[in-house]
Design a protein around this motif. Structure first.
Motif, PDB file in Angstrom:
ATOM      1  N   LEU A  33       9.109  93.288 -15.667  1.00 37.43           N
ATOM      2  CA  LEU A  33       9.105  94.637 -16.233  1.00 37.43           C
ATOM      3  C   LEU A  33      10.414  94.911 -16.982  1.00 37.43           C
ATOM      4  CD1 LEU A  33       7.458  96.812 -13.443  1.00 37.43           C
ATOM      5  CD2 LEU A  33       6.509  96.139 -15.653  1.00 37.43           C
ATOM      6  N   TYR A  34      11.510  94.389 -16.446  1.00 37.22           N
ATOM      7  CA  TYR A  34      12.810  94.604 -17.092  1.00 37.22           C
ATOM      8  C   TYR A  34      12.836  93.965 -18.478  1.00 37.22           C
ATOM      9  CZ  TYR A  34      17.768  94.302 -18.123  1.00 37.22           C
ATOM     10  OH  TYR A  34      18.984  94.390 -18.751  1.00 37.22           O
ATOM     11  N   LEU A  35      12.313  92.742 -18.564  1.00 36.46           N
ATOM     12  CA  LEU A  35      12.266  92.070 -19.870  1.00 36.46           C
ATOM     13  C   LEU A  35      11.436  92.869 -20.865  1.00 36.46           C
ATOM     14  CD1 LEU A  35      11.979  88.260 -19.068  1.00 36.46           C
ATOM     15  CD2 LEU A  35      13.903  89.508 -20.068  1.00 36.46           C
ATOM     16  N   LEU A  36      10.264  93.334 -20.394  1.00 39.54           N
ATOM     17  CA  LEU A  36       9.398  94.140 -21.271  1.00 39.54           C
ATOM     18  C   LEU A  36      10.130  95.398 -21.731  1.00 39.54           C
ATOM     19  CD1 LEU A  36       5.867  93.978 -19.592  1.00 39.54           C
ATOM     20  CD2 LEU A  36       6.574  93.059 -21.822  1.00 39.54           C
ATOM     21  N   SER A  37      10.777  96.071 -20.782  1.00 37.71           N
ATOM     22  CA  SER A  37      11.469  97.322 -21.100  1.00 37.71           C
ATOM     23  C   SER A  37      12.607  97.087 -22.092  1.00 37.71           C
ATOM     24  CB  SER A  37      12.020  97.939 -19.807  1.00 37.71           C
ATOM     25  OG  SER A  37      12.882  99.005 -20.096  1.00 37.71           O
ATOM     26  N   THR A  38      13.349  95.992 -21.880  1.00 39.82           N
ATOM     27  CA  THR A  38      14.455  95.681 -22.788  1.00 39.82           C
ATOM     28  C   THR A  38      13.937  95.382 -24.195  1.00 39.82           C
ATOM     29  OG1 THR A  38      15.573  94.703 -20.910  1.00 39.82           O
ATOM     30  CG2 THR A  38      16.524  94.265 -23.055  1.00 39.82           C
TER      31      THR A  38
ATOM     32  N   LEU B  76      13.425  97.031 -29.737  1.00 37.84           N
ATOM     33  CA  LEU B  76      12.547  97.241 -30.881  1.00 37.84           C
ATOM     34  C   LEU B  76      12.651  98.688 -31.375  1.00 37.84           C
ATOM     35  CD1 LEU B  76      10.653  95.084 -32.093  1.00 37.84           C
ATOM     36  CD2 LEU B  76       8.752  96.357 -31.078  1.00 37.84           C
ATOM     37  N   ALA B  77      12.648  99.625 -30.423  1.00 36.84           N
ATOM     38  CA  ALA B  77      12.734 101.043 -30.790  1.00 36.84           C
ATOM     39  C   ALA B  77      14.052 101.325 -31.502  1.00 36.84           C
ATOM     40  CB  ALA B  77      12.608 101.905 -29.532  1.00 36.84           C
ATOM     41  N   GLN B  78      15.128 100.736 -30.978  1.00 36.40           N
ATOM     42  CA  GLN B  78      16.441 100.951 -31.599  1.00 36.40           C
ATOM     43  C   GLN B  78      16.493 100.353 -32.997  1.00 36.40           C
ATOM     44  OE1 GLN B  78      19.509  99.503 -28.962  1.00 36.40           O
ATOM     45  NE2 GLN B  78      20.141 101.606 -28.577  1.00 36.40           N
TER      46      GLN B  78
ATOM     47  N   THR C  58      19.768  96.660  -9.249  1.00 34.56           N
ATOM     48  CA  THR C  58      20.107  96.843 -10.667  1.00 34.56           C
ATOM     49  C   THR C  58      18.902  96.989 -11.590  1.00 34.56           C
ATOM     50  OG1 THR C  58      20.210  94.461 -10.924  1.00 34.56           O
ATOM     51  CG2 THR C  58      22.266  95.583 -10.476  1.00 34.56           C
ATOM     52  N   LEU C  59      17.834  96.204 -11.370  1.00 34.66           N
ATOM     53  CA  LEU C  59      16.763  96.171 -12.377  1.00 34.66           C
ATOM     54  C   LEU C  59      16.059  97.518 -12.588  1.00 34.66           C
ATOM     55  CD1 LEU C  59      15.254  92.607 -11.758  1.00 34.66           C
ATOM     56  CD2 LEU C  59      16.772  93.351 -13.585  1.00 34.66           C
ATOM     57  N   PRO C  60      15.604  98.205 -11.517  1.00 31.38           N
ATOM     58  CA  PRO C  60      14.951  99.502 -11.780  1.00 31.38           C
ATOM     59  C   PRO C  60      15.893 100.488 -12.489  1.00 31.38           C
ATOM     60  CG  PRO C  60      14.507  98.781  -9.538  1.00 31.38           C
ATOM     61  CD  PRO C  60      15.552  97.856 -10.087  1.00 31.38           C
ATOM     62  N   ALA C  61      17.157 100.522 -12.071  1.00 29.41           N
ATOM     63  CA  ALA C  61      18.107 101.456 -12.685  1.00 29.41           C
ATOM     64  C   ALA C  61      18.372 101.075 -14.139  1.00 29.41           C
ATOM     65  CB  ALA C  61      19.412 101.485 -11.894  1.00 29.41           C
ATOM     66  N   ALA C  62      18.505  99.771 -14.393  1.00 31.71           N
ATOM     67  CA  ALA C  62      18.757  99.335 -15.765  1.00 31.71           C
ATOM     68  C   ALA C  62      17.569  99.669 -16.662  1.00 31.71           C
ATOM     69  CB  ALA C  62      19.027  97.830 -15.794  1.00 31.71           C
ATOM     70  N   MET C  63      16.354  99.503 -16.126  1.00 28.81           N
ATOM     71  CA  MET C  63      15.159  99.873 -16.894  1.00 28.81           C
ATOM     72  C   MET C  63      15.178 101.361 -17.201  1.00 28.81           C
ATOM     73  SD  MET C  63      11.808  97.988 -15.437  1.00 28.81           S
ATOM     74  CE  MET C  63      12.432  97.042 -14.061  1.00 28.81           C
TER      75      MET C  63
ATOM     76  N   HIS D 155      17.358 102.814 -20.067  1.00 25.25           N
ATOM     77  CA  HIS D 155      16.907 102.684 -21.459  1.00 25.25           C
ATOM     78  C   HIS D 155      16.253 103.963 -21.966  1.00 25.25           C
ATOM     79  CE1 HIS D 155      16.470  98.047 -20.892  1.00 25.25           C
ATOM     80  NE2 HIS D 155      17.687  98.397 -21.218  1.00 25.25           N
ATOM     81  N   HIS D 156      15.685 104.731 -21.066  1.00 23.68           N
ATOM     82  CA  HIS D 156      14.765 105.771 -21.524  1.00 23.68           C
ATOM     83  C   HIS D 156      15.159 107.189 -21.122  1.00 23.68           C
ATOM     84  CE1 HIS D 156      12.251 102.304 -22.389  1.00 23.68           C
ATOM     85  NE2 HIS D 156      12.454 101.908 -21.135  1.00 23.68           N
TER      86      HIS D 156
END
Lengths: 252, 281
Positions: free
Chosen positions: B259-264, B269-271, B206-211, B214-215
Motif C-alpha cells: 500500500l505504501y508503494l501505491l500511495s507513494t 504522479l499527482a505532484q 512508519t508505513l501507515p503514518a508515511a502513507m 502524503h494526503h
C-alpha cells in the motif's frame, strides 16, 4: 519612551568549542528603535540574537531585556528564526504554526482554545496571510512562509521582535513587502534584525550595528566605504593570517 | 475465502487477533505520526530491539515477558533519549550499540532458560494468533494511556516536533517533553511487538503514518488517517495470511509495504501533474 534601554547587552563574551565568537560586545537598544545588525558570516550575529532571545547564555557579561534576564520574559519576545531550520515536509497548517506562537497565553494542555485561535487569526491578518490559514505550511512560497513566521512571533503580542535574516531565500518583491510590513510593525514594537545584506538593511533601519566578533555601532544609517572596509576587510584579514589573533586586534 | 470469516465469528483466538490489530493500529497511527515527523525512526528501532533483553530476562526469571518488555522499553527509551540529548555528534553510533547489546543480552537470557525456546521466534516476528485475553487487556490499557497523554500534551508535542527552539522560547521544557514522547513510543512498540514482533515493528510504526502524510495538511488528520490505514493493513494481513497459512506478521507488513508503494506512486504522479499544470499557466 522609558529611560531604561529595552535591550541592554554589556561586555558579553561568548565562546563555542574553544572559539571566541563574541568578544566584549555591548549593545543598547531603546524602545521603538529598528536596529539592523550586519556583519560577515560567522561574525556572531545569530549568536548575539540568540543571547538576546534567551536561547543562549553568555560566559561573561550581562544581558537585560526590559530590565530582566531574557529567559524570564521570553513570552514578550517574538523571535523569527532562519527558515532553513524548519522541515518543509511537516504536516502542519498555517494557522497551527501561528497558534504555536501563543502557547504561553493559554493552557498548555488539551486542545486549542478560542483565545489562541483569535490571537493567531489577528496576527495572520496583520501580515496579510489570513486567507492562507488552512493551507499546509510547506506548500507556501519562501516569502509567504516568512510572513507566517512573523505572524507566529506577533501572536504572542511581543514588545520586541528579533529576526534572523528575514529576507534570505525570498524574491525581491516579497522582500520589499516584508520590509513594508516591518515598518508597520515597528510603530508598536521594537525590532532588531540580522542581515548580511548591508545595502538593503541600511535603507530601512534607524540604526546599524556592525558585528564581527566585536561591535561597532553607527548612529546614523549612512554607510561609507570605509565602514564596509572595516567590517568585511578585517574579516578577510583575519582569515589570511591564520586563527591566532594578535592581542591588540581592533577592527576599527 | 469464507472460512476466514467463519473462524473469526466462532474462534476466540481469531477474535483476539482481530482486536489486537485494531487496538495496535490506534497506537501506531498516533505515535507513528510523531515518529515520522520528528524523524526518530532509528531511535525507535533501537528501543524496539533492546526490548528483547527485557523479554529474555522476564522469561528467564519466570515473569510474563510482556512485563519485562514494558519495563525495558521505557528504560531503553530514557537511556537513548538522554544519550541523543547529550551526545549529538555520535548519536547514531551509540543508539546502534544499545540496539545490538539489547538483542545480545536477550538472546543470552533466553538460551540460559531451561526448556525449549519456541518463544524466541514469536518475540522476534510476533504472533498475533497467540494473543491471550490478559495480553489484550494490557494492550487496551496501554492504548488508553497513549490516547490520554497525547490528548493532554498535543500542543507541547507539536511545538517540540515542529520547532524545538521556538518551543523552548515559549517556556516549554523541551527535554522533558521529548523524553515523554520517547516513552510513549516505547509503549507503542510494546503493543506492536504483539502483532509483528521486534524486528518488523518499524514497518507498522512508519508505513501507515508515511502513507497518511502524503494526503493530509495537519498532524491530527495524519494520526486519524494513519490509524485507519493501520486497521486496514492489520485486518487485510490477517485475512490474506489465513488461507495459505503464511506468517501473519510478515503478511501484515507486506500488505502495508505494498500500500505504501501505491500511495507513494500516486502521490508522486499527482505532484508531477501539478508541476506540469503550474508550468502551463
Amino acid at each position: 519612551m522609558s529611560t531604561h534601554p529595552l535591550i541592554d547587552v554589556q561586555n558579553v563574551y561568548f565562546q563555542y568549542d574553544g572559539e571566541l565568537i563574541l568578544d566584549d560586545v555591548s549593545l543598547r537598544v531603546r524602545e521603538g528603535e529598528f536596529v539592523g545588525l550586519i556583519g560577515p558570516n560567522g561574525g556572531g550575529k545569530t549568536t548575539l540574537l540568540k543571547i538576546v532571545a534567551g536561547l543562549l547564555v553568555p560566559q561573561k557579561g550581562s544581558v537585560l531585556v526590559l530590565g530582566q534576564p531574557p529567559r524570564e520574559i521570553s513570552s514578550q519576545i517574538g523571535y523569527v528564526p532562519q527558515q532553513i531550520n524548519l522541515d518543509k515536509e511537516f504536516p502542519i497548517t498555517v494557522l497551527e504554526v501561528v497558534m504555536l506562537g501563543c502557547l504561553g497565553r493559554a493552557s498548555l494542555f488539551g486542545g486549542y482554545r478560542k483565545r489562541e485561535r483569535e490571537l493567531a487569526e489577528k496576527a495572520l491578518a496583520e501580515v496579510d496571510m489570513l486567507a492562507f490559514r488552512h493551507r499546509r505550511f510547506g506548500t507556501l512560497s519562501g516569502g509567504q512562509r516568512q510572513r507566517v513566521l512573523i505572524a507566529r512571533a506577533l501572536a504572542g503580542e511581543p514588545r520586541l521582535l528579533i529576526m534572523d535574516e528575514p529576507t534570505a531565500n525570498v524574491d525581491s518583491l516579497s522582500q520589499q513587502q516584508i520590509y513594508d510590513l516591518l515598518h508597520k510593525i515597528n510603530e508598536k514594537c521594537t525590532i532588531i534584525l540580522v542581515s548580511h545584506d548591508l545595502g538593503v538593511v541600511s535603507r530601512h533601519v534607524t540604526r546599524v550595528a556592525c558585528l564581527n566578533r566585536r561591535m561597532v555601532i553607527h548612529p546614523t544609517t549612512a554607510i561609507t566605504d570605509s565602514m564596509i572596509q572595516d567590517i568585511y576587510q578585517s574579516h578577510v584579514h583575519l582569515v589570511n593570517h591564520g586563527d591566532i589573533l594578535p592581542s591588540g586586534y581592533e577592527p576599527v | 475465502m469464507l472460512e476466514f470469516f467463519e473462524v473469526l465469528w466462532n474462534q476466540t483466538f481469531m477474535q483476539h487477533a482481530f482486536l489486537t490489530g485494531i487496538l495496535a493500529s490506534l497506537a501506531c497511527g498516533i505515535i507513528g505520526s510523531y515518529v515520522v515527523v520528528k524523524r526518530i525512526v532509528f531511535i525507535s528501532g533501537g528501543i524496539s530491539h533492546s526490548v528483547l533483553a527485557g523479554m529474555g530476562l522476564a522469561y528467564y526469571l519466570g515473569y510474563p515477558p510482556l512485563l519485562g518488555a514494558v519495563l525495558f522499553a521505557i528504560l531503553a527509551a530514557l537511556l537513548i533519549g538522554v544519550i541523543s540529548l547529550r551526545a549529538r555528534q555520535r548519536e547514531d553510533t551509540i543508539i546502534g550499540a544499545v540496539w545490538a547489546i539489547g538483542m545480545a543480552a536477550g538472546l543470552i537470557f533466553i538460551s540460559r532458560t531451561p526448556g525449549y525456546n519456541a518463544d524466541l521466534m514469536s518475540y522476534l516476528f510476533g504472533n498475533i494468533l497467540m494473543v491471550s485475553r490478559s495480553d489484550l487487556l494490557i494492550i487496551a490499557v496501554l492504548d488508553g494511556l497513549i490516547v490520554l497523554l497525547v490528548f493532554l500534551f498535543y500542543k507541547p508535542f507539536l511545538a517540540v516536533c515542529f520547532d524545538e527552539e521556538y518551543a523552548r522560547l515559549q517556556g516549554i521544557c523541551v527535554d522533558a517533553v521529548y523524553l515523554l514522547l520517547l516513552c510513549l513510543t516505547a509503549l507503542t512498540i510494546v503493543v506492536l511487538i504483539q502483532v509483528v514482533g521486534i524486528i518488523l515493528v518499524l514497518a507498522l510504526l512508519t508505513l501507515p503514518a508515511a502513507m497518511a502524510s502524503h494526503h493530509v495538511r495537519g498532524l491530527l488528520p495524519m494520526m486519524l488517517t494513519a490509524t485507519g490505514v493501520g486497521m486496514i493493513c492489520t485486518s487485510a494481513g490477517l485475512f490474506l495470511s489465513y488461507e495459505p497459512n503464511l506468517p501473519t506478521g510478515a503478511t501484515i507488513v507486506m500488505t502495508a509495504g505494498s500500500l505504501y508503494l501505491l500511495s507513494t506512486a500516486y502521490h508522486s504522479l499527482a505532484q508531477y501533474r501539478q508541476r506540469l499544470r503550474g508550468k502551463r499557466w
